[in-house]
Design a protein around this motif. Structure first.
Motif, mmCIF file in Angstrom:
data_model
loop_
_atom_site.group_PDB
_atom_site.id
_atom_site.type_symbol
_atom_site.label_atom_id
_atom_site.label_comp_id
_atom_site.label_asym_id
_atom_site.label_seq_id
_atom_site.Cartn_x
_atom_site.Cartn_y
_atom_site.Cartn_z
ATOM 1 N N VAL A 196 0.841 -1.197 0.000
ATOM 2 C CA VAL A 196 0.000 0.000 0.000
ATOM 3 C C VAL A 196 0.879 1.250 0.000
ATOM 4 C CG1 VAL A 196 -1.686 1.345 1.330
ATOM 5 C CG2 VAL A 196 -1.973 -1.135 1.094
ATOM 6 N N SER A 197 1.912 1.260 0.819
ATOM 7 C CA SER A 197 2.807 2.406 0.900
ATOM 8 C C SER A 197 3.466 2.692 -0.447
ATOM 9 C CB SER A 197 3.877 2.163 1.970
ATOM 10 O OG SER A 197 4.784 3.232 2.029
ATOM 11 N N ARG A 202 2.710 6.069 -2.687
ATOM 12 C CA ARG A 202 3.794 6.990 -3.069
ATOM 13 C C ARG A 202 3.862 7.171 -4.588
ATOM 14 N NH1 ARG A 202 6.840 3.918 0.528
ATOM 15 N NH2 ARG A 202 8.037 3.106 -1.208
ATOM 16 N N ALA A 203 3.533 6.114 -5.338
ATOM 17 C CA ALA A 203 3.581 6.160 -6.801
ATOM 18 C C ALA A 203 2.312 6.775 -7.398
ATOM 19 C CB ALA A 203 3.790 4.746 -7.355
ATOM 20 N N GLY A 204 1.316 7.093 -6.556
ATOM 21 C CA GLY A 204 0.076 7.681 -7.047
ATOM 22 C C GLY A 204 -0.811 6.702 -7.795
ATOM 23 N N GLY A 238 -14.487 6.997 -8.973
ATOM 24 C CA GLY A 238 -14.427 6.001 -10.045
ATOM 25 C C GLY A 238 -13.089 5.285 -10.057
ATOM 26 N N GLN A 239 -13.028 4.228 -10.820
ATOM 27 C CA GLN A 239 -11.809 3.420 -10.886
ATOM 28 C C GLN A 239 -11.158 3.470 -12.256
ATOM 29 O OE1 GLN A 239 -13.658 -0.349 -9.267
ATOM 30 N NE2 GLN A 239 -11.706 -0.346 -8.215
ATOM 31 N N SER A 240 -11.312 4.563 -12.965
ATOM 32 C CA SER A 240 -10.780 4.612 -14.317
ATOM 33 C C SER A 240 -9.269 4.441 -14.357
ATOM 34 C CB SER A 240 -11.181 5.924 -15.000
ATOM 35 O OG SER A 240 -10.680 7.024 -14.264
ATOM 36 N N GLU A 241 -8.563 4.977 -13.382
ATOM 37 C CA GLU A 241 -7.099 4.890 -13.401
ATOM 38 C C GLU A 241 -6.521 4.257 -12.145
ATOM 39 O OE1 GLU A 241 -5.358 8.670 -14.205
ATOM 40 O OE2 GLU A 241 -6.774 9.109 -15.801
ATOM 41 N N LYS A 242 -7.171 4.456 -11.014
ATOM 42 C CA LYS A 242 -6.585 4.015 -9.746
ATOM 43 C C LYS A 242 -7.462 2.994 -9.042
ATOM 44 C CE LYS A 242 -4.267 8.410 -8.977
ATOM 45 N NZ LYS A 242 -3.945 9.446 -8.007
#
Length: 125
Positions: A19-20, A24-26, A62-66
């Motif tokens: 998770v960390s 950190r990577a966005g 939404g979950q389009s990218e993350k």
């Protein structure tokens, strides 16, 4: 990371370290499902607050990218919330194993409360 198939969705269980790194990577949206009081006392920097008691999947981003990753104090509430999100139609959901307690055990940074002033402060174990 552990993966469980729930209907047509995947429920992932991530370690605090995973998770960390992803935060950190966005790459994720981290959602804290503890109470507002728990969050105010100490929380993971950048985590959004959506207490389990008021959980409404329609309010999730939404979950389009993350990927959405839920966490709580021990992992019980976050798994319950993750399953509710899957039931609401989300298909890429994760929760953090062991919750905030495991985060602190892993000695990862967080925002705590300065007991002398009551102000928030970064804690870097």
């Amino acid at each position: 990371m552990k993966t469980e198939t729930v209907g047509d969705a995947k429920l992932e269980t991530w370690s605090p370290e995973e998770v960390s790194r992803a935060a950190r990577a966005g790459e994720i949206v981290l959602i804290d499902v503890r109470t507002p009081q728990e969050y105010m006392f100490e929380h993971i920097e950048g985590a959004l607050l959506m207490p389990l008691a008021f959980f409404d999947a329609k309010s999730l981003p939404g979950q389009s990218e993350k990927r959405l990753v839920f966490h709580c104090g021990s992992g019980v509430r976050s798994e319950k919330t993750a399953r509710a999100a899957i039931d609401a139609g989300f298909d890429r959901i994760a929760h953090m194993e062991g919750g905030f307690a495991a985060w602190k055990t892993a000695k990862l940074p967080y925002v705590g409360t300065n007991m002398a002033s009551g102000a928030p402060q970064k804690v870097e174990p």
